[in-house]
Structure formats: structure tokens, C-alpha cells
Design a protein around this motif. Structure first.
Motif, PDB file in Angstrom:
ATOM      1  N   SER A  28       0.804  -1.224   0.000  1.00 58.22           N
ATOM      2  CA  SER A  28       0.000   0.000   0.000  1.00 58.22           C
ATOM      3  C   SER A  28       0.836   1.273   0.000  1.00 58.22           C
ATOM      4  O   SER A  28       0.350   2.333  -0.372  1.00 58.22           O
ATOM      5  CB  SER A  28      -0.940   0.013   1.212  1.00 58.22           C
ATOM      6  OG  SER A  28      -0.215   0.276   2.413  1.00 58.22           O
TER       7      SER A  28
ATOM      8  N   LEU B 253      -6.862  -6.141  -0.787  1.00 60.30           N
ATOM      9  CA  LEU B 253      -5.856  -5.688   0.162  1.00 60.30           C
ATOM     10  C   LEU B 253      -6.483  -5.711   1.542  1.00 60.30           C
ATOM     11  O   LEU B 253      -7.488  -5.033   1.792  1.00 60.30           O
ATOM     12  CB  LEU B 253      -5.394  -4.271  -0.199  1.00 60.30           C
ATOM     13  CG  LEU B 253      -4.530  -3.551   0.837  1.00 60.30           C
ATOM     14  CD1 LEU B 253      -3.249  -4.335   1.130  1.00 60.30           C
ATOM     15  CD2 LEU B 253      -4.187  -2.135   0.356  1.00 60.30           C
TER      16      LEU B 253
ATOM     17  N   LEU C 124      -6.430  -2.913  -4.058  1.00 62.68           N
ATOM     18  CA  LEU C 124      -5.654  -3.701  -5.000  1.00 62.68           C
ATOM     19  C   LEU C 124      -6.552  -4.033  -6.183  1.00 62.68           C
ATOM     20  O   LEU C 124      -7.441  -4.884  -6.063  1.00 62.68           O
ATOM     21  CB  LEU C 124      -5.160  -4.979  -4.313  1.00 62.68           C
ATOM     22  CG  LEU C 124      -4.137  -5.847  -5.014  1.00 62.68           C
ATOM     23  CD1 LEU C 124      -2.869  -5.057  -5.319  1.00 62.68           C
ATOM     24  CD2 LEU C 124      -3.805  -7.056  -4.163  1.00 62.68           C
TER      25      LEU C 124
ATOM     26  N   ARG D   2       3.154  -4.497  -6.680  1.00 61.20           N
ATOM     27  CA  ARG D   2       2.075  -3.920  -7.485  1.00 61.20           C
ATOM     28  C   ARG D   2       2.141  -4.411  -8.927  1.00 61.20           C
ATOM     29  O   ARG D   2       1.122  -4.778  -9.525  1.00 61.20           O
ATOM     30  CB  ARG D   2       2.136  -2.393  -7.439  1.00 61.20           C
ATOM     31  CG  ARG D   2       1.800  -1.825  -6.082  1.00 61.20           C
ATOM     32  CD  ARG D   2       2.017  -0.320  -6.020  1.00 61.20           C
ATOM     33  NE  ARG D   2       1.966   0.154  -4.647  1.00 61.20           N
ATOM     34  CZ  ARG D   2       2.111   1.414  -4.286  1.00 61.20           C
ATOM     35  NH1 ARG D   2       2.319   2.349  -5.212  1.00 61.20           N
ATOM     36  NH2 ARG D   2       2.061   1.763  -3.014  1.00 61.20           N
TER      37      ARG D   2
ATOM     38  N   CYS E 272       1.330  -8.305  -8.949  1.00 59.14           N
ATOM     39  CA  CYS E 272      -0.073  -8.605  -8.677  1.00 59.14           C
ATOM     40  C   CYS E 272      -0.973  -8.185  -9.834  1.00 59.14           C
ATOM     41  O   CYS E 272      -1.914  -8.907 -10.202  1.00 59.14           O
ATOM     42  CB  CYS E 272      -0.513  -7.932  -7.376  1.00 59.14           C
ATOM     43  SG  CYS E 272       0.208  -8.695  -5.899  1.00 59.14           S
ATOM     44  N   LYS E 273      -0.688  -7.031 -10.401  1.00 56.97           N
ATOM     45  CA  LYS E 273      -1.508  -6.575 -11.526  1.00 56.97           C
ATOM     46  C   LYS E 273      -1.486  -7.577 -12.669  1.00 56.97           C
ATOM     47  O   LYS E 273      -2.534  -7.916 -13.249  1.00 56.97           O
ATOM     48  CB  LYS E 273      -1.030  -5.201 -12.009  1.00 56.97           C
ATOM     49  CG  LYS E 273      -1.804  -4.709 -13.226  1.00 56.97           C
ATOM     50  CD  LYS E 273      -1.552  -3.245 -13.507  1.00 56.97           C
ATOM     51  CE  LYS E 273      -0.178  -2.987 -14.051  1.00 56.97           C
ATOM     52  NZ  LYS E 273      -0.009  -1.569 -14.424  1.00 56.97           N
TER      53      LYS E 273
END
Length: 367
Positions: free
Chosen positions: A11, A60, A55, A23, A26-27
């Protein structure tokens, strides 16, 4: 697959290199059709500089203490395929115990700080994110650092059974060539959180050249710089930059510097995510040298290397056309090999291999 992650932070990108990497991963895991749940303890120093609050395509889950979130984590693990614990996760040992107790998911440990971990283990120090059984209970151990030493060290010192490198990477949706901005203009820039073990190299490759070339503009971006940092009138400073500003920062530089933490440089095969970010933004990179760097970029063709002040001054004296050529070649190499979508595919393949081994080991032997 459903992938549950117990990490340091996704975060907030303040003062850590984990968030940006997660980030991007995960994307692209979500784009591949996987489900992500990321558990992060809500720490005050990250809460104060939080730059994402959800997220996209995943969940998240911020929590104040482990006991309050334990039932929720247990519920998520019941239908998960993969459970990952990372280095510097504040609740790493408790999360590991929960994953192993549940017993269904494939347990994975991802060390995003391999050189630090091993240097502390070698020194006989406690590593707060690794329990007394070391890494023996994980079906897969991922290392941010590669090279010939890693497998041996993790096996002999921590009992790891299956080790693979998962290097840094860059999300090219965010880090790409953009128009320069006047307030980020620099002949030489450096983007990085302050670190004692980088300071000596930073002074040799950045601060000393700035004192020698008062006619040039030098720019540092990052967090946690002390008041007694050796500033000079032509060194400018931008306090913590969120990832959304990285592209403009790099694109406004004639040349940017990469400095590797001491433990990483000593171990080698340690490309930081920042190295790939800069290359993807189309800026020529000047870096300290370490063993294995040629595995990622060709020195003199895709990246410039420096060992002292004279090397930095020589790089600054290079013609613009030559610097642009090096930047172009570095970007091509990065797009071809080091993007977040490629790492996401690599990671899925590693999961599948580890799961296959687990299935074979669980099958009863033929009589």
C-alpha cells in the motif's frame, strides 16, 4: 489460482522497494486470471504515506494485529492454492505457522532481501521473519538475488529444498518515456531511499562529481536523508516520490545513477527494481559494478559502469547522441527481459513446477 500473500507492504512505496514490485506482479497475475489477497499490517509509517488503498482486481487486507486477522487469514487459506510469506513481513513466522497448519496450500517464501538475510544468518544474528526450522517447510523459496551461491547457502544454512531466483522487474504501464518536467531537470539524478551502506559509493559517484562540476545540476529523490548529508549548492532534493512520478523524474535526467546496497553488491546478481525502472523510462544509466551485472545489461552498450568519481565525470562528458544510444539499447533489453508481465509468467511457471513436485512426493510408492 488463488494466491494469498503475507507481505511487508503493497500500500505504501515510502522507504521500501517491496511495494512497487508487488504492485507490478499482482496486476499482471490478475490479468492472467489469478486471484490475489494481500495481507499487510497497518504500520503507522506506511499509513502516513499510503499511495494506494485498494488492490485492483484483488483484495488488500490491512490489519492492526495478528490475532485479530488470524481467523480471516485462515478462512482465505482454506480455498487458496498458493500462500506466500515474504522477508520483513512483521507477522512472517505466525503466518508461516498458520499456512503449515492449514496444510492444503503450496507454501512459498519470497526473500526480497536475500543478501541482508544471508549476511545476518552468517553473522549468527536472528532473522525475525524466519522461524527456528529455517525454510525447510516451504515447497518453494524465491530469491531476489541469483548467482551460484544462493542455492547452496539457502540449502546448507536454512534447509531450503527448492530455490529459484525471481529478479526485480518494471511495470511498463507506469515506467515509460514521458515528456521531461523542468523541476526534475538534472544532468545527473539519483533516486533511492537513504542507506548508510550506500553512502560511501553515493559520495564517490555523485557528491564528489557535483562538487567538481558546479556548472551542472544534480538531483536526488528519496526518503530518510539525514540533516548532515553532504549537500552542495548544485545538488537539489525531492523528498519521497510516489511511483507515479518516477517516469517524469527519470525522463528529465540526462543521465541517472544506480547505487547498490553493500550486501547486494558483494553477493552479485542483484538487479534492483529501480535499475529496470530507469531503463524502461529511456534514460541512460550509470551504475556501480557487481558480479553478474552483465547477465542483465551489456556494459558499455546498454549501461555504463563506474567505480570512482572520474568514471562519473567521463560519463557526464559523453556526447548526447551516445548517451541516447545507450538509453535506447538499455530500454530494449528491459522490455525484452525484465518487465512485470514476464516475471508474473515466470512466477506461475515456478508455482506449477513446485506443485508438480509436491504431487509426486505425496503419491504412495508402488509396491
Amino acid at each position: 489460482m488463488k494466491i494469498v500473500i503475507f507481505g511487508l507492504t503493497i500500500s505504501s512505496s515510502w522507504g521500501n522497494g517491496h511495494a512497487t514490485l508487488w504492485r507490478g506482479l499482482c496486476k499482471h497475475l490478475v490479468r492472467l486470471g489469478h486471484t490475489i489477497v494481500f495481507f499487510e499490517r497497518d504500520l503507522p509509517y506506511y499509513a502516513g504515506a499510503r499511495d494506494i488503498h485498494e488492490l485492483p482486481g484483488g483484495e488488500l487486507k490491512l490489519f492492526s494485529d495478528w490475532e485479530s486477522v488470524r481467523p480471516i487469514a485462515n478462512q482465505d487459506l482454506r480455498d487458496a492454492d498458493i500462500a506466500i510469506v515474504t522477508s520483513y513481513c512483521p507477522d512472517a513466522i505466525a503466518a508461516t505457522d498458520l499456512i503449515l497448519m492449514e496444510g492444503r496450500t503450496l507454501p512459498v517464501f519470497y526473500d526480497l532481501d536475500t543478501p541482508v538475510t544471508l549476511s545476518r544468518i552468517v553473522a549468527g544474528e536472528t532473522v525475525p521473519y524466519i522461524g527456528p526450522r529455517g525454510l525447510a517447510d516451504f515447497d518453494l523459496v524465491l530469491s531476489f538475488t541469483g548467482g551460484p551461491r544462493i542455492s547452496h547457502e539457502f540449502r546448507s544454512r536454512l534447509g531450503a529444498r527448492h530455490i529459484e531466483p525471481l529478479y526485480g522487474h518494471v511495470d511498463t504501464d507506469i515506467h515509460r518515456p514521458v515528456p521531461p518536467l523542468p523541476h526534475y531537470r538534472a544532468d545527473l539524478s539519483y533516486l533511492g531511499t537513504y542507506s548508510d551502506d550506500r553512502q560511501r559509493t553515493l559520495e564517490a559517484l555523485f557528491v564528489a562529481p557535483a562538487r567538481d562540476r558546479h556548472d551542472l545540476r544534480f538531483l536526488i529523490g528519496g526518503a530518510q536523508y539525514p540533516d548532515d548529508f553532504p549537500w552542495s549548492p548544485n545538488i537539489y532534493f525531492v523528498r519521497h516520490l510516489p511511483p507515479s512520478e518516477h517516469a517524469a523524474f527519470f525522463a528529465s535526467s540526462r543521465l541517472t545513477l544506480n547505487v547498490t546496497r553493500r550486501a547486494m553488491a558483494q553477493m552479485g546478481w542483484c538487479p534492483s527494481g529501480r535499475l529496470f525502472e530507469a531503463a524502461a523510462c529511456g534514460v541512460p544509466i550509470l551504475s556501480d559494478s557487481w558480479e553478474g551485472i552483465e547477465t542483465f545489461f551489456a556494459p558499455g552498450d546498454e549501461i555504463l559502469l563506474a567505480k570512482d568519481e572520474d568514471d562519473t565525470l567521463a560519463a557526464l562528458a559523453m556526447p548526447d547522441a551516445e548517451l541516447r544510444r545507450i538509453a535506447r539499447r538499455g530500454r530494449e533489453r528491459t522490455i525484452d527481459r525484465h518487465t512485470s508481465d514476464k516475471r508474473a509468467n515466470e512466477l506461475v511457471a515456478m508455482f506449477e513446477r513446485a506443485a508438480s513436485v509436491r504431487v509426486r512426493q505425496q503419491q504412495p510408492e508402488e509396491v
